[in-house]
Design a protein around this motif. Sequence first.
Motif, PDB file in Angstrom:
ATOM      1  N   VAL A   5       8.254 -12.273  12.674  1.00  0.00           N
ATOM      2  CA  VAL A   5       8.523 -11.118  13.549  1.00  0.00           C
ATOM      3  C   VAL A   5       9.085 -11.573  14.906  1.00  0.00           C
ATOM      4  O   VAL A   5       9.815 -10.845  15.569  1.00  0.00           O
ATOM      5  N   TYR A   6       8.742 -12.797  15.334  1.00  0.00           N
ATOM      6  CA  TYR A   6       9.065 -13.249  16.697  1.00  0.00           C
ATOM      7  C   TYR A   6      10.388 -14.005  16.761  1.00  0.00           C
ATOM      8  O   TYR A   6      10.763 -14.705  15.830  1.00  0.00           O
TER       9      TYR A   6
ATOM     10  N   ARG B 206      10.971 -11.927  21.870  1.00  0.00           N
ATOM     11  CA  ARG B 206      11.224 -10.587  21.319  1.00  0.00           C
ATOM     12  C   ARG B 206      10.524 -10.477  19.971  1.00  0.00           C
ATOM     13  O   ARG B 206      10.281 -11.488  19.314  1.00  0.00           O
ATOM     14  N   THR B 207      10.232  -9.245  19.563  1.00  0.00           N
ATOM     15  CA  THR B 207       9.681  -9.027  18.224  1.00  0.00           C
ATOM     16  C   THR B 207      10.554  -7.993  17.518  1.00  0.00           C
ATOM     17  O   THR B 207      11.028  -7.045  18.146  1.00  0.00           O
ATOM     18  N   THR B 208      10.750  -8.201  16.211  1.00  0.00           N
ATOM     19  CA  THR B 208      11.589  -7.258  15.463  1.00  0.00           C
ATOM     20  C   THR B 208      10.920  -5.891  15.364  1.00  0.00           C
ATOM     21  O   THR B 208      11.593  -4.874  15.206  1.00  0.00           O
ATOM     22  N   ASN B 209       9.584  -5.840  15.474  1.00  0.00           N
ATOM     23  CA  ASN B 209       8.892  -4.544  15.400  1.00  0.00           C
ATOM     24  C   ASN B 209       8.775  -3.863  16.769  1.00  0.00           C
ATOM     25  O   ASN B 209       8.109  -2.840  16.911  1.00  0.00           O
ATOM     26  N   LYS B 210       9.419  -4.460  17.791  1.00  0.00           N
ATOM     27  CA  LYS B 210       9.456  -3.881  19.160  1.00  0.00           C
ATOM     28  C   LYS B 210       8.061  -3.720  19.794  1.00  0.00           C
ATOM     29  O   LYS B 210       7.870  -2.900  20.681  1.00  0.00           O
ATOM     30  N   LYS B 211       7.089  -4.513  19.322  1.00  0.00           N
ATOM     31  CA  LYS B 211       5.723  -4.360  19.844  1.00  0.00           C
ATOM     32  C   LYS B 211       5.454  -5.270  21.051  1.00  0.00           C
ATOM     33  O   LYS B 211       4.488  -5.080  21.764  1.00  0.00           O
ATOM     34  N   TYR B 212       6.305  -6.279  21.245  1.00  0.00           N
ATOM     35  CA  TYR B 212       6.047  -7.197  22.362  1.00  0.00           C
ATOM     36  C   TYR B 212       7.373  -7.757  22.871  1.00  0.00           C
ATOM     37  O   TYR B 212       8.255  -8.114  22.099  1.00  0.00           O
ATOM     38  N   TYR B 213       7.506  -7.793  24.209  1.00  0.00           N
ATOM     39  CA  TYR B 213       8.696  -8.364  24.846  1.00  0.00           C
ATOM     40  C   TYR B 213       8.231  -9.049  26.119  1.00  0.00           C
ATOM     41  O   TYR B 213       7.436  -8.501  26.878  1.00  0.00           O
TER      42      TYR B 213
ATOM     43  N   TYR C  24       0.963 -10.256  14.704  1.00  0.00           N
ATOM     44  CA  TYR C  24       2.067 -10.137  13.748  1.00  0.00           C
ATOM     45  C   TYR C  24       2.460 -11.501  13.174  1.00  0.00           C
ATOM     46  O   TYR C  24       2.294 -12.521  13.824  1.00  0.00           O
TER      47      TYR C  24
END
Length: 203
Positions: free
Chosen positions: A115-116, A130-137, A111
């Motif tokens: 996004v991060y 965190r990512t705004t697209n909720k793909k990685y935390y 991404y």
Amino acid sequence: MAVSSWLERLRAASKTALVQDGKRKIHYLFEDGKEMAEEYDVKTSQLVSRKWREKNTLGGSGKWQVEVGEPTSPLLGPLESELIKESSSNPVFMRKDTLTSFQWRIRNLPYPKEVYSVSVEKEQRCCVIRTTNKKYYKKFSIPDLDRYQLPLDTAALSFTHANNTLIITYQKPKEILAAEEQLQKELKKIKAANNGDGDCKTQ
């Protein structure tokens, strides 16, 4: 002061050294039975890897846990490793320091940079990706700051993104830079074996 107490612990540990493949390998055995193995680049004194091992409940040696450097793949037989191989597209989190900073790389994150977000959670003594697209935390601590009992500083943290890799950098505080310089002087005094026959086994 906590910085000196960790340095004293390193000084008190039983140490062996081995120079091999352009790396100085140091093995520490602490009084509580914990082991630490570090590898430094001979030319630059750059830390290449750090691993820890503790005794297991039966008193035998446990598995090495990688703190800095490439994560080790489990030692499986050829058949098992074919069956349990991780997907090559999964994010891979690893720490790879420079002389002046702690650095983490997370590969396979395609991404764009916007996004991060990477933040410091001072109360929990960790950093959070965190990512705004909720793909990685991801939550991770900085063990060096814990060992030296130093606070986390938001201003020391930065990140960039290139070639599907998120690179997070945390500038080392001056206390750690000074302690590492002292330690390097002491490590260089240890007489090192120059081949694979030394007693510094890190596997």
